[in-house]
Design a protein around this motif. Structure first.
Motif, PDB file in Angstrom:
ATOM      1  N   GLY A  82       4.522  50.019 -18.153  1.00 49.60           N
ATOM      2  CA  GLY A  82       4.420  50.849 -16.963  1.00 49.60           C
ATOM      3  C   GLY A  82       3.523  50.246 -15.905  1.00 49.60           C
ATOM      4  O   GLY A  82       2.593  49.487 -16.211  1.00 49.60           O
ATOM      5  N   TYR A  83       3.796  50.596 -14.650  1.00 51.51           N
ATOM      6  CA  TYR A  83       3.023  50.141 -13.495  1.00 51.51           C
ATOM      7  C   TYR A  83       2.599  51.352 -12.683  1.00 51.51           C
ATOM      8  O   TYR A  83       3.329  52.347 -12.606  1.00 51.51           O
ATOM      9  CB  TYR A  83       3.863  49.224 -12.598  1.00 51.51           C
ATOM     10  CG  TYR A  83       4.358  47.958 -13.245  1.00 51.51           C
ATOM     11  CD1 TYR A  83       3.761  46.730 -12.972  1.00 51.51           C
ATOM     12  CD2 TYR A  83       5.442  47.971 -14.119  1.00 51.51           C
ATOM     13  CE1 TYR A  83       4.226  45.556 -13.547  1.00 51.51           C
ATOM     14  CE2 TYR A  83       5.911  46.817 -14.708  1.00 51.51           C
ATOM     15  CZ  TYR A  83       5.305  45.610 -14.415  1.00 51.51           C
ATOM     16  OH  TYR A  83       5.769  44.458 -15.000  1.00 51.51           O
ATOM     17  N   GLY A  84       1.435  51.256 -12.052  1.00 53.00           N
ATOM     18  CA  GLY A  84       0.960  52.332 -11.196  1.00 53.00           C
ATOM     19  C   GLY A  84      -0.170  51.854 -10.313  1.00 53.00           C
ATOM     20  O   GLY A  84      -0.709  50.760 -10.510  1.00 53.00           O
ATOM     21  N   PRO A  85      -0.567  52.653  -9.310  1.00 57.50           N
ATOM     22  CA  PRO A  85      -1.656  52.254  -8.407  1.00 57.50           C
ATOM     23  C   PRO A  85      -2.964  51.986  -9.145  1.00 57.50           C
ATOM     24  O   PRO A  85      -3.796  51.189  -8.697  1.00 57.50           O
ATOM     25  CB  PRO A  85      -1.788  53.446  -7.458  1.00 57.50           C
ATOM     26  CG  PRO A  85      -0.467  54.135  -7.533  1.00 57.50           C
ATOM     27  CD  PRO A  85       0.008  53.940  -8.935  1.00 57.50           C
ATOM     28  N   SER A  86      -3.172  52.663 -10.274  1.00 59.92           N
ATOM     29  CA  SER A  86      -4.367  52.429 -11.089  1.00 59.92           C
ATOM     30  C   SER A  86      -3.963  52.477 -12.557  1.00 59.92           C
ATOM     31  O   SER A  86      -2.972  53.101 -12.928  1.00 59.92           O
ATOM     32  CB  SER A  86      -5.442  53.476 -10.803  1.00 59.92           C
ATOM     33  OG  SER A  86      -4.942  54.786 -11.036  1.00 59.92           O
ATOM     34  N   GLU A  87      -4.733  51.793 -13.385  1.00 62.29           N
ATOM     35  CA  GLU A  87      -4.411  51.732 -14.807  1.00 62.29           C
ATOM     36  C   GLU A  87      -4.543  53.100 -15.463  1.00 62.29           C
ATOM     37  O   GLU A  87      -5.453  53.870 -15.152  1.00 62.29           O
ATOM     38  CB  GLU A  87      -5.332  50.737 -15.525  1.00 62.29           C
ATOM     39  CG  GLU A  87      -5.032  49.285 -15.214  1.00 62.29           C
ATOM     40  CD  GLU A  87      -5.741  48.341 -16.166  1.00 62.29           C
ATOM     41  OE1 GLU A  87      -6.389  48.832 -17.113  1.00 62.29           O
ATOM     42  OE2 GLU A  87      -5.646  47.121 -15.967  1.00 62.29           O
ATOM     43  N   ALA A  88      -3.618  53.385 -16.366  1.00 65.81           N
ATOM     44  CA  ALA A  88      -3.652  54.605 -17.165  1.00 65.81           C
ATOM     45  C   ALA A  88      -3.103  54.260 -18.539  1.00 65.81           C
ATOM     46  O   ALA A  88      -1.944  54.567 -18.849  1.00 65.81           O
ATOM     47  CB  ALA A  88      -2.837  55.708 -16.504  1.00 65.81           C
ATOM     48  N   PRO A  89      -3.912  53.584 -19.376  1.00 62.89           N
ATOM     49  CA  PRO A  89      -3.423  53.128 -20.682  1.00 62.89           C
ATOM     50  C   PRO A  89      -2.859  54.247 -21.548  1.00 62.89           C
ATOM     51  O   PRO A  89      -1.953  54.016 -22.345  1.00 62.89           O
ATOM     52  CB  PRO A  89      -4.676  52.508 -21.320  1.00 62.89           C
ATOM     53  CG  PRO A  89      -5.528  52.098 -20.162  1.00 62.89           C
ATOM     54  CD  PRO A  89      -5.295  53.155 -19.125  1.00 62.89           C
ATOM     55  N   HIS A 173       8.005  53.124 -14.854  1.00 61.79           N
ATOM     56  CA  HIS A 173       8.193  52.781 -16.261  1.00 61.79           C
ATOM     57  C   HIS A 173       9.541  52.094 -16.441  1.00 61.79           C
ATOM     58  O   HIS A 173      10.564  52.558 -15.935  1.00 61.79           O
ATOM     59  CB  HIS A 173       8.130  54.032 -17.138  1.00 61.79           C
ATOM     60  CG  HIS A 173       6.774  54.661 -17.188  1.00 61.79           C
ATOM     61  ND1 HIS A 173       5.797  54.235 -18.054  1.00 61.79           N
ATOM     62  CD2 HIS A 173       6.233  55.668 -16.462  1.00 61.79           C
ATOM     63  CE1 HIS A 173       4.705  54.960 -17.871  1.00 61.79           C
ATOM     64  NE2 HIS A 173       4.941  55.841 -16.903  1.00 61.79           N
ATOM     65  N   VAL A 174       9.515  50.984 -17.181  1.00 64.09           N
ATOM     66  CA  VAL A 174      10.741  50.222 -17.412  1.00 64.09           C
ATOM     67  C   VAL A 174      10.851  49.842 -18.885  1.00 64.09           C
ATOM     68  O   VAL A 174       9.857  49.787 -19.613  1.00 64.09           O
ATOM     69  CB  VAL A 174      10.803  48.944 -16.546  1.00 64.09           C
ATOM     70  CG1 VAL A 174      10.907  49.286 -15.076  1.00 64.09           C
ATOM     71  CG2 VAL A 174       9.597  48.046 -16.814  1.00 64.09           C
TER      72      VAL A 174
END
Length: 208
Positions: A82-89, A173-174
């Protein structure tokens, strides 16, 4: 680069829910040995059957679309990231973007699992060859920009330079599946040594 409808919205939702269930379990029990922080393999999620499904469903299509040196693909390795503006493990979001790169695969499948995001276009730049081992070697870096759509897949050669632009809102999310050809292409070519222009292979017989 080819695009095709692959997964239903319900299937994408179900895969996303399995990711969240697994992350919740892992937060309590800890990551298994060898688990990578930046991706979750489908085998870890108990969804390894997808790899055989993709291989069976798309193997012949891949050989038709890419009849050159790749040959028949005989192995599949799938994971979610997943990718986003900020990390969210805790949501499997570990990156904002991804620099130009090629994959350790003959052919890559990239499926969009959600559409609640902005930015994050997939941009292609050209093929890696013995004379173009870096994106800056390419005469025209901007070849194609692709915007993901829910359930739709992108197929491209692993040697095709590509990047993910910044995700500016939401979470992208991919599901990625790397197809490899051990019996044909990799039986005569070491992808690592090809990439770095080595005339003599210095890798082990079982290339990563």
């Amino acid at each position: 680069v080819f695009s095709l409808p692959l997964l239903t919205a319900e299937c994408c939702r179900d895969v996303g829910e399995e990711v969240q269930h697994y992350l919740a379990w892992r937060s309590v029990n800890g990551a298994p040995p060898g688990a990578l922080r930046e991706r979750l393999t489908l085998a870890e999620l108990g969804l390894g059957a997808f790899e055989k499904l993709f291989l069976d469903a798309l193997g012949a299509l891949i050989q038709t679309l890419y009849p050159g040196p790749v040959g028949a693909v005989d192995s599949a390795h799938a994971y979610s990231v997943g990718y986003g503006p900020s990390e969210a493990p805790d949501a499997n979001v570990t990156r904002r973007a991804l620099i130009p790169h090629t994959d350790d695969a003959e052919v890559t499948l990239n499926v969009c699992l959600g559409d609640a995001f902005e930015g994050g276009a997939l941009r292609f730049h050209g093929l890696r060859t013995p004379s173009t081992i870096h994106p800056m070697d390419l005469p025209n870096r901007d070849e194609l920009a692709y915007t993901h759509k829910l359930g739709r897949a992108v197929l491209h050669l692993g040697a095709h330079f590509h990047e993910v632009e910044d995700v500016t809102a939401g979470q992208r999310h991919v599901l990625i599946c790397w197809f490899k050809s051990w019996d044909t292409y990799r039986a005569r070519t070491c992808p690592c040594c090809l990439k770095f222009r080595r005339e003599v292979c210095v890798c082990s017989p079982s290339w990563n």
